[in-house]
Design a protein around this motif. Sequence first.
Motif, PDB file in Angstrom:
ATOM      1  N   ALA A  17       0.833  -1.206   0.000  1.00 41.17           N
ATOM      2  CA  ALA A  17       0.000   0.000   0.000  1.00 41.17           C
ATOM      3  C   ALA A  17       0.867   1.256   0.000  1.00 41.17           C
ATOM      4  CB  ALA A  17      -0.919   0.005   1.215  1.00 41.17           C
ATOM      5  N   CYS A  18       1.970   1.220   0.739  1.00 42.70           N
ATOM      6  CA  CYS A  18       2.858   2.389   0.806  1.00 42.70           C
ATOM      7  C   CYS A  18       3.593   2.615  -0.510  1.00 42.70           C
ATOM      8  CB  CYS A  18       3.865   2.215   1.943  1.00 42.70           C
ATOM      9  SG  CYS A  18       3.106   2.282   3.586  1.00 42.70           S
ATOM     10  N   GLY A  19       3.761   1.561  -1.286  1.00 40.06           N
ATOM     11  CA  GLY A  19       4.409   1.711  -2.579  1.00 40.06           C
ATOM     12  C   GLY A  19       3.459   2.106  -3.690  1.00 40.06           C
ATOM     13  N   GLU A  20       2.178   1.925  -3.463  1.00 39.86           N
ATOM     14  CA  GLU A  20       1.179   2.260  -4.483  1.00 39.86           C
ATOM     15  C   GLU A  20       0.468   3.576  -4.170  1.00 39.86           C
ATOM     16  OE1 GLU A  20       0.642   0.723  -7.283  1.00 39.86           O
ATOM     17  OE2 GLU A  20       1.826  -1.096  -6.983  1.00 39.86           O
ATOM     18  N   HIS A  21      -0.081   3.681  -2.962  1.00 38.51           N
ATOM     19  CA  HIS A  21      -0.847   4.869  -2.570  1.00 38.51           C
ATOM     20  C   HIS A  21      -0.491   5.257  -1.141  1.00 38.51           C
ATOM     21  CE1 HIS A  21      -3.251   4.415  -6.194  1.00 38.51           C
ATOM     22  NE2 HIS A  21      -3.454   3.148  -5.871  1.00 38.51           N
ATOM     23  N   PRO A  22       0.659   5.887  -0.935  1.00 37.89           N
ATOM     24  CA  PRO A  22       1.097   6.192   0.430  1.00 37.89           C
ATOM     25  C   PRO A  22       0.149   7.121   1.185  1.00 37.89           C
ATOM     26  CG  PRO A  22       2.494   7.281  -1.204  1.00 37.89           C
ATOM     27  CD  PRO A  22       1.656   6.299  -1.940  1.00 37.89           C
ATOM     28  N   GLN A  23      -0.476   8.077   0.484  1.00 42.94           N
ATOM     29  CA  GLN A  23      -1.424   8.981   1.152  1.00 42.94           C
ATOM     30  C   GLN A  23      -2.621   8.207   1.705  1.00 42.94           C
ATOM     31  OE1 GLN A  23      -0.020   9.679  -1.799  1.00 42.94           O
ATOM     32  NE2 GLN A  23       1.203  11.491  -1.313  1.00 42.94           N
ATOM     33  N   ALA A  24      -3.116   7.263   0.905  1.00 44.79           N
ATOM     34  CA  ALA A  24      -4.238   6.444   1.353  1.00 44.79           C
ATOM     35  C   ALA A  24      -3.832   5.568   2.543  1.00 44.79           C
ATOM     36  CB  ALA A  24      -4.746   5.578   0.206  1.00 44.79           C
ATOM     37  N   ALA A  25      -2.629   5.029   2.482  1.00 42.51           N
ATOM     38  CA  ALA A  25      -2.142   4.201   3.582  1.00 42.51           C
ATOM     39  C   ALA A  25      -2.016   5.029   4.859  1.00 42.51           C
ATOM     40  CB  ALA A  25      -0.796   3.585   3.220  1.00 42.51           C
ATOM     41  N   ASP A  26      -1.491   6.244   4.713  1.00 42.94           N
ATOM     42  CA  ASP A  26      -1.338   7.127   5.869  1.00 42.94           C
ATOM     43  C   ASP A  26      -2.690   7.496   6.467  1.00 42.94           C
ATOM     44  OD1 ASP A  26      -0.156   8.711   7.757  1.00 42.94           O
ATOM     45  OD2 ASP A  26       0.181  10.403   6.431  1.00 42.94           O
ATOM     46  N   SER A  27      -3.696   7.648   5.608  1.00 39.34           N
ATOM     47  CA  SER A  27      -5.019   8.068   6.083  1.00 39.34           C
ATOM     48  C   SER A  27      -5.695   7.030   6.969  1.00 39.34           C
ATOM     49  CB  SER A  27      -5.924   8.390   4.890  1.00 39.34           C
ATOM     50  OG  SER A  27      -6.267   7.208   4.175  1.00 39.34           O
ATOM     51  N   VAL A  28      -5.260   5.760   6.868  1.00 33.29           N
ATOM     52  CA  VAL A  28      -5.854   4.719   7.717  1.00 33.29           C
ATOM     53  C   VAL A  28      -4.909   4.317   8.854  1.00 33.29           C
ATOM     54  CG1 VAL A  28      -7.342   3.806   5.903  1.00 33.29           C
ATOM     55  CG2 VAL A  28      -5.021   2.890   6.153  1.00 33.29           C
ATOM     56  N   GLY A  29      -3.914   5.161   9.121  1.00 35.22           N
ATOM     57  CA  GLY A  29      -3.065   4.960  10.284  1.00 35.22           C
ATOM     58  C   GLY A  29      -1.784   4.184  10.066  1.00 35.22           C
ATOM     59  N   ILE A  30      -1.452   3.882   8.810  1.00 37.07           N
ATOM     60  CA  ILE A  30      -0.202   3.161   8.526  1.00 37.07           C
ATOM     61  C   ILE A  30       0.942   4.173   8.463  1.00 37.07           C
ATOM     62  CG2 ILE A  30       1.044   1.756   6.838  1.00 37.07           C
ATOM     63  CD1 ILE A  30      -1.681   0.653   5.946  1.00 37.07           C
ATOM     64  N   SER A  31       2.031   3.909   9.167  1.00 42.99           N
ATOM     65  CA  SER A  31       3.200   4.781   9.135  1.00 42.99           C
ATOM     66  C   SER A  31       3.997   4.514   7.858  1.00 42.99           C
ATOM     67  CB  SER A  31       4.084   4.551  10.358  1.00 42.99           C
ATOM     68  OG  SER A  31       5.286   5.283  10.245  1.00 42.99           O
ATOM     69  N   VAL A  32       3.878   5.419   6.912  1.00 42.28           N
ATOM     70  CA  VAL A  32       4.574   5.240   5.633  1.00 42.28           C
ATOM     71  C   VAL A  32       6.082   5.234   5.840  1.00 42.28           C
ATOM     72  CG1 VAL A  32       4.958   6.222   3.328  1.00 42.28           C
ATOM     73  CG2 VAL A  32       2.674   6.287   4.346  1.00 42.28           C
ATOM     74  N   TYR A  33       6.566   6.132   6.692  1.00 43.69           N
ATOM     75  CA  TYR A  33       8.005   6.187   6.956  1.00 43.69           C
ATOM     76  C   TYR A  33       8.509   4.868   7.528  1.00 43.69           C
ATOM     77  CZ  TYR A  33       7.794  11.289   6.358  1.00 43.69           C
ATOM     78  OH  TYR A  33       7.637  12.548   5.864  1.00 43.69           O
ATOM     79  N   ARG A  34       7.777   4.314   8.491  1.00 45.38           N
ATOM     80  CA  ARG A  34       8.200   3.059   9.114  1.00 45.38           C
ATOM     81  C   ARG A  34       8.194   1.911   8.110  1.00 45.38           C
ATOM     82  NH1 ARG A  34       4.793   1.597  14.236  1.00 45.38           N
ATOM     83  NH2 ARG A  34       5.757   3.572  14.880  1.00 45.38           N
ATOM     84  N   MET A  35       7.176   1.845   7.287  1.00 50.07           N
ATOM     85  CA  MET A  35       7.103   0.765   6.304  1.00 50.07           C
ATOM     86  C   MET A  35       8.201   0.901   5.262  1.00 50.07           C
ATOM     87  SD  MET A  35       4.776  -1.052   7.557  1.00 50.07           S
ATOM     88  CE  MET A  35       4.966  -2.287   6.280  1.00 50.07           C
ATOM     89  N   ARG A  36       8.507   2.124   4.874  1.00 49.32           N
ATOM     90  CA  ARG A  36       9.574   2.313   3.891  1.00 49.32           C
ATOM     91  C   ARG A  36      10.936   1.992   4.484  1.00 49.32           C
ATOM     92  NH1 ARG A  36       7.999   7.212  -0.342  1.00 49.32           N
ATOM     93  NH2 ARG A  36       6.241   6.062  -1.238  1.00 49.32           N
ATOM     94  N   TYR A  37      11.139   2.351   5.733  1.00 47.62           N
ATOM     95  CA  TYR A  37      12.383   1.945   6.394  1.00 47.62           C
ATOM     96  C   TYR A  37      12.483   0.431   6.431  1.00 47.62           C
ATOM     97  CZ  TYR A  37      14.713   6.130   8.201  1.00 47.62           C
ATOM     98  OH  TYR A  37      15.444   7.286   8.321  1.00 47.62           O
ATOM     99  N   SER A  38      11.382  -0.226   6.756  1.00 48.01           N
ATOM    100  CA  SER A  38      11.377  -1.693   6.812  1.00 48.01           C
ATOM    101  C   SER A  38      11.729  -2.297   5.463  1.00 48.01           C
ATOM    102  CB  SER A  38       9.999  -2.195   7.267  1.00 48.01           C
ATOM    103  OG  SER A  38       9.680  -1.730   8.551  1.00 48.01           O
ATOM    104  N   GLY A  39      11.150  -1.749   4.394  1.00 51.17           N
ATOM    105  CA  GLY A  39      11.424  -2.253   3.053  1.00 51.17           C
ATOM    106  C   GLY A  39      12.882  -2.104   2.670  1.00 51.17           C
ATOM    107  N   VAL A  40      13.456  -0.937   2.951  1.00 51.63           N
ATOM    108  CA  VAL A  40      14.868  -0.702   2.601  1.00 51.63           C
ATOM    109  C   VAL A  40      15.795  -1.573   3.447  1.00 51.63           C
ATOM    110  CG1 VAL A  40      16.714   1.015   2.477  1.00 51.63           C
ATOM    111  CG2 VAL A  40      14.391   1.655   1.834  1.00 51.63           C
TER     112      VAL A  40
END
Length: 317
Positions: free
Chosen positions: A180-203
């Motif tokens: 979700a963070c790689g496709e629609h990060p704004q939408a993911a953020d709107s439902v409480g997902i930490s985009v920064y944390r998920m991207r750190y995890s991916g890297v």
Amino acid sequence: MSAVYFMFQQTMLFAIPLLIVALGGMFSERSGVVNIALEGIMTIGAFASILFINKFQNRMSGQPLLLLAILVAALAGIIFSLFHAYASIHMKADQTISGTALNMFAPAFAIFTARQIQGVQQINFDNTFRIQKVPVLGDIPILGELLFQNSYITTYLGFLVLIIASIVLYKTKFGLRLRACGEHPQAADSVGISVYRMRYSGVLLSGLLGGIGGLVFVIPTSTNFNASVAGYGFLALAVLIFGQWKPIRILYAALFFGLMKTIASAYSGIPFLARLGIPSYLYKMIPYIATLIVLAFTSKKSQAPKAAGVPYDKGKR
């Protein structure tokens, strides 16, 4: 028949590091961070783990030493990938430039450090890791000779990583949030997902697998490390794109490029190719020519994650 066994085993040796590193790149790019630093991550992972083997091979050997070296490679890859994660996510730097800088830094760091430690940049090690024959499984007709004789534990590690990556990406909440963070990060953020944390995890996952991939590349093919992984990080990027950021397709792409690399490197051991009398430099060009051809025909249909390479700013909508 022996030529078939030889080609298959050689293909596995070349394909498995491509598979592992490309899967690492998949996690990063699925989270929205383009990671062209895979070459540098592989270099650092290989450097740290081979240096570890060099220093400890007089105290232990075989599979226990290799398993510890895998952990060292993973840790080194994670630490090195943190630089790319911080620059790309927190500093919102151009991800291509960040990755390029790390690719340039890695071999220089490996050469400088090796010279400081032992006086020369080449790190030698004794290869005590080849498995002559796996008990019981090595006696299975055909399959035993293909997979369980004259093999390395890294081959089985590659398939294990593939299975785990597929499950994590498609069968877990973490995988769903990562995509979700790689496709629609704004939408993911709107439902409480930490985009920064998920991207750190991916890297960081890409760093872990990239570091392991560096070791997996060196162990079966050499008895020394000279601050280079022969462009395998860039070839893994081609595998990732050809595989459309999907684990099973990445496997097929890795096997294809592994076969091309086998032809380029071991053609003299294949009777049919050895008799053709083609100059060796033409064989060595095959993997890279194949890369260009494949990408030329598949890049237009490429379906990269929509937000890959786009820095996320939490304050913008």
